[in-house]
Design an enzyme around this catalytic site. Structure first.
Site, PDB file in Angstrom:
ATOM      1  N   ALA A  11      -7.119   9.496  -7.894  1.00  0.00           N
ATOM      2  CA  ALA A  11      -7.951   8.689  -7.007  1.00  0.00           C
ATOM      3  C   ALA A  11      -7.536   7.220  -7.056  1.00  0.00           C
ATOM      4  O   ALA A  11      -7.416   6.553  -6.019  1.00  0.00           O
ATOM      5  CB  ALA A  11      -9.423   8.840  -7.385  1.00  0.00           C
ATOM      6  N   TYR A  12      -7.312   6.714  -8.256  1.00  0.00           N
ATOM      7  CA  TYR A  12      -6.894   5.324  -8.408  1.00  0.00           C
ATOM      8  C   TYR A  12      -5.532   5.088  -7.767  1.00  0.00           C
ATOM      9  O   TYR A  12      -5.338   4.142  -6.994  1.00  0.00           O
ATOM     10  CB  TYR A  12      -6.851   4.968  -9.891  1.00  0.00           C
ATOM     11  N   SER A  13      -4.574   5.959  -8.075  1.00  0.00           N
ATOM     12  CA  SER A  13      -3.222   5.805  -7.538  1.00  0.00           C
ATOM     13  C   SER A  13      -3.236   5.843  -6.013  1.00  0.00           C
ATOM     14  O   SER A  13      -2.605   5.000  -5.351  1.00  0.00           O
ATOM     15  CB  SER A  13      -2.308   6.904  -8.081  1.00  0.00           C
ATOM     16  N   SER A  60      -5.786   5.320  -3.958  1.00  0.00           N
ATOM     17  CA  SER A  60      -6.533   4.212  -3.361  1.00  0.00           C
ATOM     18  C   SER A  60      -5.724   2.923  -3.383  1.00  0.00           C
ATOM     19  O   SER A  60      -5.740   2.136  -2.420  1.00  0.00           O
ATOM     20  CB  SER A  60      -7.873   4.008  -4.082  1.00  0.00           C
ATOM     21  N   LYS A  61      -4.979   2.688  -4.443  1.00  0.00           N
ATOM     22  CA  LYS A  61      -4.160   1.477  -4.507  1.00  0.00           C
ATOM     23  C   LYS A  61      -2.952   1.574  -3.574  1.00  0.00           C
ATOM     24  O   LYS A  61      -2.473   0.552  -3.055  1.00  0.00           O
ATOM     25  CB  LYS A  61      -3.727   1.201  -5.943  1.00  0.00           C
TER      26      LYS A  61
END
Length: 230
Positions: free
Chosen positions: A136-138, A140-141
């Protein structure tokens, strides 16, 4: 010292701590009036960047700004993709991506009308590498990078520059709850063999927010201790 327009005003989301707070200090030290916005205590403005009404109210209250630093963000779930709940996935995107979108949508028109502005969005080396157990972090960034490139092209002739910074793991409150194994992996991939510091990232952001940068927009600047390969 960096150079900024006389009377410049900077708005920094996630400004209560970490990279956002370091940016506020650096810009203030260089004569810029800073406004920090955060859901945490200690910010000048209490703001949930995922709330369109709250963002609109802030824009109406403080007026035009010259510099916008979108530093608000979360790491989100540290787990295999198949174990990530839809709610956690969506929350990560709401804060990291929609928050950046809402802030840009609210403050770009005033910058463009004045003929000068600087926007710096916080991405991550994870957007390029894709950290395992941080889907999710990867993702989204990576979306923040695409947003930056698109917006940079849209307003390239207005005098407003939009760039992104992609740090590797940084010693900051945002990483306080990150799985230690993920942080250890990041450090092992970093030739400098250490995590970054908030004030180091702020130096790059401060430069991108200054008059020194005039022919770069829609670009991504790495701050990864040598980890980045493209």
């Amino acid at each position: 010292m960096q150079s900024y327009p006389e009377g410049a005003v900077a708005l920094i989301t996630g400004g209560a701590s970490g990279i956002g707070a370091a940016c506020s200090k650096l810009l203030s030290d260089n004569g810029v009036r800073t406004i920090t916005a955060d859901i945490a205590e200690g910010a000048d403005e209490r703001l949930d960047v995922t709330d369109p009404a709250a963002v609109g109210e802030l824009r109406a209250r403080i007026g035009k700004v010259d510099i916008l630093i979108n530093s608000a963000g979360i790491v989100g779930p540290s787990a295999p993709l198949v174990d990530v709940s839809l709610a956690d996935w969506q929350r990560t995107f709401r804060i990291n991506v929609e928050g950046t979108f809402l802030m840009c949508r609210a403050f770009v028109p005033g910058m463009a009308a004045s003929g000068w502005g600087r926007i710096v969005n916080l991405a991550s080396i994870a957007a390029k590498d894709g950290n395992p157990n941080q889907s999710a972090y990867s993702a989204s960034k990576a979306a923040v990078i695409a947003l930056t490139k698109s917006l940079g092209k849209e307003i390239a002739t207005t005098g407003v520059l939009v760039n992104a910074v992609a740090p590797a793991a940084v010693e900051s409150p945002m990483n306080a709850g990150t799985d230690p194994a993920i942080l250890a992996r990041s450090q092992s991939l970093t030739p400098m063999s250490r995590m970054g510091k908030s004030d180091e990232i702020a130096e790059l952001i401060g430069w991108l927010s200054s008059t020194a940068v005039s022919y770069s927009t829609g670009a991504v600047y790495d701050a990864s201790g040598g980890r980045a390969t493209y």
